[in-house]
Each structure stands twice: as structure tokens, then as C-alpha cells.
Enzyme design. Sequence first.
Site, PDB file in Angstrom:
ATOM      1  NE  ARG A 257      -3.620  -2.522   0.246  1.00 43.11           N
ATOM      2  CZ  ARG A 257      -3.309  -3.593  -0.306  1.00 43.11           C
ATOM      3  NH1 ARG A 257      -2.130  -3.635  -1.142  1.00 43.11           N
ATOM      4  NH2 ARG A 257      -4.115  -4.273  -0.368  1.00 43.11           N
TER       5      ARG A 257
ATOM      6  CB  SER B  50      -9.672  -1.441   3.940  1.00 43.28           C
ATOM      7  OG  SER B  50     -10.042  -2.376   3.416  1.00 43.28           O
TER       8      SER B  50
ATOM      9  CD  GLU C 148      -5.781   1.080   2.288  1.00 41.79           C
ATOM     10  OE1 GLU C 148      -5.917   0.990   0.927  1.00 41.79           O
ATOM     11  OE2 GLU C 148      -6.111   0.345   3.190  1.00 41.79           O
TER      12      GLU C 148
END
Length: 351
Positions: free
Chosen positions: A160, A239, A343
Site C-alpha cells: 500500500r 478499508s 489508509e
Amino acid sequence: MQELHDAPLAPLTTFRLGGPADRLLTATTDAEVIAAVGEADDSGTPLLVIGGGSNLVIGDKGFDGTALRIATKGFELSGTSLELAAGEVWTDAVARTVGAGLAGIECLAGIPGSAGATPIQNVGAYGQEVSSVITEVVAYDRHTRETVTLPNEACAFSYRHSRFKAEPDRFVVLRVRFALEDAGGQSAPLRYPETARAMGVEQGDRVAAASASETVLRLRAGKGMVLDPEDHDTWSAGSFFTNPVLDEAEHAAFLTRAGERLGTGVTPPAFPAGDGRVKTSAAWLIDKAGFTKGYGAGPARISTKHTLALTNRGGATTEDLLALAREVVAGVHDAFGVTLVNEPVTVGVSL
């Protein structure tokens, strides 16, 4: 290039949160993107680049500067080589490649947002990451004031993360190039246990790419991870927290804390992350810390379908969302000694 002033930004995000921008430009060509970025840099005006808005948390006060919405179009498929303009809708692009019988991004179906955002976050789900198929990223370099082409190895991809995320004020993604696979209509080998189980096959097996994509869409929808304007569980950024990656000492301490809290018979999820590190599940941590599906009393709550998604139930403010996020972070840390990291990108606010 469309120009609006005191423009609402909330409708451009999947959270439907955030105040207005002083100025909103919508660019439909690479040249317009470069011109808008150059103008902002020349004048010293703060710049916020917006794609699909699926990974943004914008403060209630909005953005004091120029917001640039990238709405460029371009889908070019030659054999197994794919080039996408940054503004292309990612879900549509995935569907078109699956329809062409190609493998490589079929398990990334249903992820909201634009193609240009995928290398920034190194988007991944259900056993696939874009870093495994991206060959080049074409971007405007705000430092050198030129268009550059970065090969995969120059993008510094990791979980990520990427060079683009590490240097947020330098590169503006214009185009992304991919190398897909022609496996005769079959998917890439299934690497995610849940997908394989749902399809009744073993990890590593191939199935029809279309079937794999449809299965992932069904799994995502069951977790509120496919956009639906009527479903408040999808008024989210998907998420909200990344899965923690722990070194050996951190993992040992975590296991001790988990045993003390839940009993020695409980084994937390653990996945090898390279270099002796272990990745565990943020969703598991949140749930076991007491934040169950639907948790919350206000207009911002945990999704009723998945503990990893924080949602706007309608009428929420960004501060409502952040208060919930901070509560979850503090609760998980108190329970397990692990600090969750958000995130989505925050604009004008922070946890």
C-alpha cells in the site's frame, strides 16, 4: 477546462464529507492537467489532486487552494499491453480487460476510484496488487517541470505504498501502463484463500477470469465494499486502516498481549511479509478490541458488514468520522499494543 469557485468537494468523495475548495478545476486532457498544475506551482497556490475520491478524507473547513479533478479518458489495449489515462474509472477498466479474456487485475474488480490512483496506493485485494502488472507510470514531475516515464522498479512499490505516496507533492500521474496475461480466458493463479474457497478450488488454481472477477465482486458487495448510493455501508473509503506489518519483536509482544486478553488458545491471523516480518489483520484487531460491526452511536459508525470500514450514515461531518477513527486506534493500541495507520489520504486534518 471547467472552473468553479467555492466548490463543494464532498460530492467528489465516496465518504461524501468535507468542505468546499476555493477553486475547482476539472481537466479532461493531459495538457490541461499539466497546465493547471503549472499554474498552481507558479503562483504558489496549494493544490489538491482528486481522482475518484475513494481514498480521501477532507476536513470540514474544505481546501484553501485549487482542487484539480482529473477526468481524462483513454483505454488502449494492444495484445496484452494496456494503457489507461489517469481519469479512467478503475472498475470499468477491469471489466473491459476481463471481457477481453486477459488476466492480472481480475481480482481487483469493484475497487472504487480512478486508474491514476492505483500506483500511488499500490492498490491490492484478494491476492493481487497492481505493482505486479504495472510496467510504467507516466507522470508530470513538478520538481523538474517535465513529463517523465517511470519504469516499475523506479516506483518503489511496497505494501500500500509507492514513491508517489512517499513524495506526494512531486508527481501527478497522467497514464499507467500494464502487462497483462493471455491465459486463454483463465485467471491468474488464485492466491487468496477466501477467493479459492468461494470458488471451490485450491489456492494456486486458475479459473475463468470472468468467474474470478464475479466472485470477488460478490465477496466485496457482502462486505459493503462495492459502491451503492442507497447503502450507507458503502459511504466509506473501503478499508480505513492498513493491515499492520510487525517485526519479530513487535509480533512476539503482540502475541503475548493477545494471549493475555483472549486466552492462549486464540491464534491471531499472521501472514509472512518478508525480512522476518509478519502482517496481521486490522479487521481482526478492531473486532477483538471490542469494535464490532455497526459500532458507534452517531452519524459516523463502523460498517454493519465489515469492521475495517468506517462509514458516513448520512449527516456526518469529517470530525465525526475522525473521532470514531481515533477511538478505534486508541482501543486497539490499548488492547494489543499495535498502532493502526489510516489508509485514506487526509486533507487539512489528521488522526
